[in-house]
Scaffold this motif. Structure first.
Motif, mmCIF file in Angstrom:
data_model
loop_
_atom_site.group_PDB
_atom_site.id
_atom_site.type_symbol
_atom_site.label_atom_id
_atom_site.label_comp_id
_atom_site.label_asym_id
_atom_site.label_seq_id
_atom_site.Cartn_x
_atom_site.Cartn_y
_atom_site.Cartn_z
ATOM 1 N N LEU A 211 32.993 36.904 41.695
ATOM 2 C CA LEU A 211 33.447 37.645 40.522
ATOM 3 C C LEU A 211 34.655 38.534 40.814
ATOM 4 C CD1 LEU A 211 29.959 38.728 39.137
ATOM 5 C CD2 LEU A 211 31.320 36.764 38.419
ATOM 6 N N LEU A 214 38.661 38.139 40.025
ATOM 7 C CA LEU A 214 38.885 37.080 39.057
ATOM 8 C C LEU A 214 38.830 37.649 37.634
ATOM 9 C CD1 LEU A 214 36.631 34.236 40.507
ATOM 10 C CD2 LEU A 214 39.119 34.447 40.714
ATOM 11 N N ALA A 219 36.018 33.785 35.797
ATOM 12 C CA ALA A 219 34.805 33.897 36.618
ATOM 13 C C ALA A 219 33.584 33.379 35.856
ATOM 14 C CB ALA A 219 34.592 35.350 37.027
#
Length: 850
Positions: A211, A214, A219
């Motif tokens: 995560l 991003l 994500a």
């Protein structure tokens, strides 16, 4: 404490006393003159104006009746404080100066209401030349405005000092709170909403996905087509905070995995830069899927609540806690996190130091105790009722060891208001230790949630569910609840006999797996219809498994909530026996129709035969009437001759000399003659009884308890039973009353029971067993003995008139004939099974409809 007393106003003073009174009343200061028993003697005009009273209403009255305590005022009693000051002045004879204190006065415009006032007061005793108390001078000054200003200033200074002292400490705490919080938190930055930072709880929601660094929709691309897209960009563009509760957002926890339905409680809040422009989003999220699913399951059926609660209780932890946001870079981030904590929907507080002082309380926490001041007080000073519970010890353990403590549905007796009544309150809470930069525990964060209503509701539901479970378990039909996923959520005990598994083990299993594929195919069409909202009643054949097929009558009732079918109730009755019986009847009807033609042909022949039988029956009826008439006439006509013979014998004995009566064969001959006469008389008596036997159906029938008749006959035969040592065993079903003539039933029992004992075997003790039971269309009375028994040839002649097979026992040979005739006339039958030298069994069959 001085007792309240009343006094009548005294007469107006005159002369010099009047002058001094008027001078006193015009004094500028606020003063009263009180008698030794605290009766108001005089008051200045200034005092009357400040206290909003009239002189005529107070003079001559006890001071505390005029100025009572304000019942709404917390803290010490002002009347008690004033009384204590007066007592001290009286004790040392000197003026006593009271510190500024609050003493509210009655509102003259609103009965029962008071006006807030603060006073600076002195009490001076006046003594005569002998030292005796004359009166008390009560002087006071209204310092309400100044005192309120002083108190407000002190409170403001205290708040400012506390805020300054705590600001840096709270910033560091909230900085760590972001990482240590049990709820999911994340910071998105820039218009692309790039994950800048997430805490451990947020990462645990997506353990298989990268995560940080991003953009949100790269994500978690499945969110692009969800409600999240519009919501989060609206927050970013407008700055309006969004709070969502139990919103369904499908998302995958692992990369390349199918999204799963997850319910979320979340808050999206805009993050501002130093120029007060939005440059990111702060996310506070809580996965409440288990909680929502559990609640949905609770709503499905009260019958399934006791099962679902077990799962719900495992999940009910402090998931509704709202956590404060923390940003380490700027003070602006701290304010945002503090604002989030203060608006969180869960109760949150921070306890600092070893004495666990309330350092922070959010509004939700304060609303639980609306009438109590908690902030800045140690735990046991603020909530002393906790001293007798395990809570202080648990909190100290968290403070000393750092171990997290979770309490679920803890029952505490607490007061919501200061000096208010104690209430039983259920709590679910989480206690987390907080460490400073040196790793030392300096405070505890408590996330609390009052669950009193939920617990009471659940307990009530559990009680209802348990009662409903007991009721349904007692019913002989299969009662269940199946959700829209076609899984059992409830099944009563009747299922156990059909599917050989405990009813609780069916919960959660699919209907197909439980009833089998063949049965499921038979029911699938009905299931589709009920899940479409149609109520059904139908019959079907269910081949549940090899060798176990049932004909069932079933009702399907849809469970419709808010216009959606969430499941259905099922009631299944076993009608296998009825269906098979109906099929047999239908088959029999077909066979009957086929036989009808044959019977029609045979009927013509039978009609001819019936005509012949009718003529023969008339002849037999005449013959029977003639026979009965003959028996009656014979028994009647023979009575007179035998009586004459008996009388002549007695006359002859009177005429014979005594010597001849005692010699030769005369005594023996006389005895033989008398025996012959007695037998003849018995024969005539039996013939008379036979003639009295009813013809055809028994018209004297009433409900008779067979056991009572047998007991009466035993009493009649008591001497014979005792003489022979016979053992009589009774096995009678008392629930089978017999419709029969009591007199005739007694005759049957007497003959059979007496014969069983009289015709006993010489080498063994008589054993007689009497039974009464139901058998098909009959009620059967049996008398079994271990006596002499009969040969097969004699059994065929047993029920003939005057037939006897043993001469060593006295009898006429007519008893069994009468028994058979009684039974035949009643539409029954009598049978005998006997073996020579072993014993006999007599069975009397009574028709049930008698």
């Amino acid at each position: 404490m001085i007792d309240n007393v009343s006094a009548n106003p005294e007469a107006e003073p005159t002369g010099e006393a009047f002058l001094f009174t008027k001078v006193f009343e015009k004094q500028a200061n606020l003063a009263m003159v009180l008698s030794p028993d605290l009766i108001i003697k005089a008051a200045t005009d200034s005092y009357l104006r400040e206290t909003l009273t009239l002189r005529e209403n107070i003079i001559g009255k006890q001071v505390f009746r005029i100025f009572p305590d304000n019942p709404a005022q917390d803290g010490a009693s002002p009347t008690a404080n004033l009384q204590a000051s007066i007592q001290q002045a009286l004790a040392n004879g000197k003026t006593h100066q009271m510190a500024v204190y609050r003493y509210d006065i009655p509102d003259p415009n609103k009965a029962g209401f008071f006006l807030e006032r603060y006073w600076r007061t002195s009490n001076t005793p006046l003594l005569d030349q002998n030292g005796k108390l004359l009166c008390i001078i009560h002087e006071t000054a209204n310092v309400t405005e100044a005192e309120k200003a002083r108190l407000q200033l002190l409170e403001s200074q205290a708040r400012e000092q506390a805020a300054n002292a705590q600001a840096e400490l709270q910033r560091m705490r909230l900085e760590r709170l972001f990482d240590q919080a049990p709820a999911a938190m994340a910071i998105l930055e820039g218009p692309d909403l790039v994950y800048k930072d997430i805490n451990a709880a947020y990462q645990q929601l997506f353990p298989g996905r990268e995560l940080v660094g991003l953009p949100l929709f790269r994500a978690l691309p499945e969110l692009r087509n969800s409600v999240v897209y519009d919501i989060i960009y609206k927050v970013y563009n407008t700055g309006e905070t969004f709070e969502g509760k139990e919103i369904l957002i499908p998302v995958a926890r692992f990369e390349n995995q199918e999204p799963e339905d997850i319910y979320w409680n979340f808050i999206y809040q805009a993050i501002y830069d130093k120029q007060q422009k939005i440059n990111g989003i702060l996310i506070f999220a809580l996965d409440v899927t288990n909680f929502v699913d559990a609640r949905h399951q609770l709503e499905k059926s009260a019958a399934a609540l006791h099962v679902l609660n077990q799962d719900l209780e495992k999940r009910v932890i402090a998931r509704t806690q709202e956590l404060h946001q923390a940003q380490a870079e700027t003070k602006q981030q701290w304010h945002q996190l503090e604002d989030l904590m203060m608006h969180a929907p869960s109760a949150i507080c921070i306890l600092t130091g070893p004495d666990l002082t309330f350092a922070l309380i959010n509004p939700v926490y304060q609303q639980i105790f609306p009438g109590r001041m908690l902030l800045g007080k140690p735990l046991l000073d603020a909530l002393p009722e906790l001293a007798y519970t395990a809570i202080p010890g648990q909190l100290q353990r968290v403070y000393q060891t750092g171990e997290k403590y979770i309490g679920q549905e803890i029952l505490l007796s607490m007061a919501r208001y200061e000096s208010g009544p104690m209430e039983e309150i259920y709590w679910t809470f989480t206690c987390l230790a907080h460490r400073n930069r040196e790793g030392v525990i300096d405070s505890i964060m408590v996330f609390a949630h009052e669950v009193t209503e939920q617990v009471k509701t659940r307990k009530a539901i559990e009680a209802n569910a348990q009662q409903l479970q007991l009721i349904t378990d007692a019913l002989p039909v299969l009662i269940g609840y199946i959700d829209k996923e076609r899984r059992y959520q409830f099944a009563n005990r009747a299922y156990e006999a059909w599917f050989l598994v405990k009813s609780q083990d069916l919960i959660g299993r699919k209907l197909l797996d439980v009833i089998g594929e063949k049965a499921y195919r038979n029911a699938e069409g009905y299931i589709n219809r009920v899940l479409a909202g149609e109520r059904l009643d139908f019959e079907a054949v269910m081949p549940y498994r090899e060798g176990f097929t049932k004909h069932i009558r079933t009702s399907y009732v849809p469970d419709v909530r808010e216009g959606e079918v969430v499941g259905f109730y099922t009631l299944v009755s076993d009608v296998t026996e009825q269906v098979e019986a109906r099929l047999r009847v239908e088959q029999s009807a077909q066979e009957t129709r086929e036989m009808a033609k044959e019977l029609a042909q045979a009927n013509q022949h039978l009609q001819l035969a019936n005509q012949e039988l009718s003529r023969a029956n008339e002849q037999l009826t005449h013959t029977n009437i003639d026979l009965d008439n003959f028996i009656y006439a014979a028994s009647h006509d023979l009575k007179a001759p035998i009586s004459n013979i008996e009388m002549l014998l007695e006359e002859l004995l009177l005429e014979l000399p005594a010597e001849s009566y005692q010699t030769g064969d005369t005594p023996q001959l006389i005895t033989l003659i008398r025996d012959a006469i007695d037998r003849f008389k018995k024969t005539i008596f039996n013939l008379t009884e036979i003639s009295k036997l009813p013809k055809g159906d028994n018209t004297e029938a009433t409900l008779v308890q067979v056991a009572e008749v047998v007991a009466e006959v035993q009493l009649d035969l008591a001497a014979l039973i005792e003489e022979t040592g016979a053992q009589v065993q009774i096995n009678i079903d008392h629930s089978l009353p017999l419709s029969f003539s009591p007199k005739n039933l007694r005759s049957i029992v007497y003959n059979l029971l007496s014969n069983a004992i009289k015709y006993r075997h010489p080498h063994r003790t008589p054993l007689v067993q009497v039974s009464f039971f139901a058998e098909e269309a009959y009620l059967v009375l049996t008398v079994q003995d271990n006596g002499l028994g009969l040969s097969p040839a004699n059994q065929a002649k047993l029920f003939s008139m005057f037939r006897r097979f043993h001469d060593h026992v006295e009898g006429s040979g007519i008893g069994l004939y009468m028994v058979k005739r009684i039974v035949d006339n009643a539409g029954g039958k009598i049978t005998v099974e006997s073996k020579l030298e072993e014993g006999s069994t007599f069975c009397v069959y009574f028709r049930k409809n008698n």
